[in-house]
Enzyme design. Structure first.
Site, short mmCIF file in Angstrom:
data_model
loop_
_atom_site.label_atom_id
_atom_site.label_comp_id
_atom_site.label_asym_id
_atom_site.label_seq_id
_atom_site.Cartn_x
_atom_site.Cartn_y
_atom_site.Cartn_z
CD GLU A 116 -2.86 -0.88 -0.21
OE1 GLU A 116 -3.28 0.24 -0.56
OE2 GLU A 116 -3.07 -1.91 -0.88
CG HIS A 119 -1.62 2.65 -3.77
ND1 HIS A 119 -1.75 2.51 -5.13
CD2 HIS A 119 -2.05 1.48 -3.23
CE1 HIS A 119 -2.25 1.32 -5.40
NE2 HIS A 119 -2.43 0.68 -4.27
CG HIS A 123 -0.54 11.16 -3.19
ND1 HIS A 123 -0.46 11.72 -1.95
CD2 HIS A 123 -1.38 11.95 -3.91
CE1 HIS A 123 -1.22 12.79 -1.90
NE2 HIS A 123 -1.79 12.95 -3.07
#
Length: 150
Positions: A116, A119, A123
């Site tokens: 995760e 991400h 970003h």
């Protein structure tokens, strides 16, 4: 019109003996089967790798924090969340939610929750597909909870 004629007329309208046939439900039954089969396979694979210890001895949270630090990201929190296969990254609040049963364990499956963090890295780098995904996520979430979906 006699009983046979009424039955034939009802069948033409999609009604027969109190049941209503909707071809839309029939067309999605295969989709539901594929979804449930995929979910079962992912859950089983995660369960299998939860039994195998990582040689590094690191927890899922340790690996997530190391990945963030290696990418010079210091404002993203890594926190435990309830649920099975409920990992996610929240770009608005800058935090990674990793399942609480895995975040403190040292199994191979526990290390996978650190994915995760990818991400968060996307970003940070203003990755366009992540922006598109973030824009579509609320719509997909609403559609997934709508009546008639698996």
């Amino acid at each position: 019109m006699g009983p046979a004629g009424e039955k034939a007329a009802a069948e033409r309208k999609g009604k027969w003996m109190g049941w209503y046939f909707d071809p839309l439900y029939d067309s999605h039954s295969g989709d539901c089967f594929v979804f449930l089969q995929a979910q079962t396979q992912v859950t089983g694979t995660f369960r299998h790798y939860s039994q195998i210890a990582a040689a590094s001895g690191l927890t899922g949270a340790d690996v997530a924090r190391q990945l963030l630090a290696a990418n010079h990201i210091h404002d993203v929190r890594v926190e435990a969340v309830a649920g099975s296969l409920s990992d996610h990254y929240d770009p608005e609040n800058r935090w990674c939610g990793c399942r609480n049963r895995s975040i403190a364990k040292t199994s191979l499956a526990a290390l996978s929750v650190a994915s995760e963090v990818g991400h968060a890295i996307q970003h940070e780098n203003d990755y366009v597909p992540l922006r598109i995904r973030s824009a579509l996520a609320p719509v997909a979430s609403l559609a997934a909870t709508a009546p008639g979906f698996c």
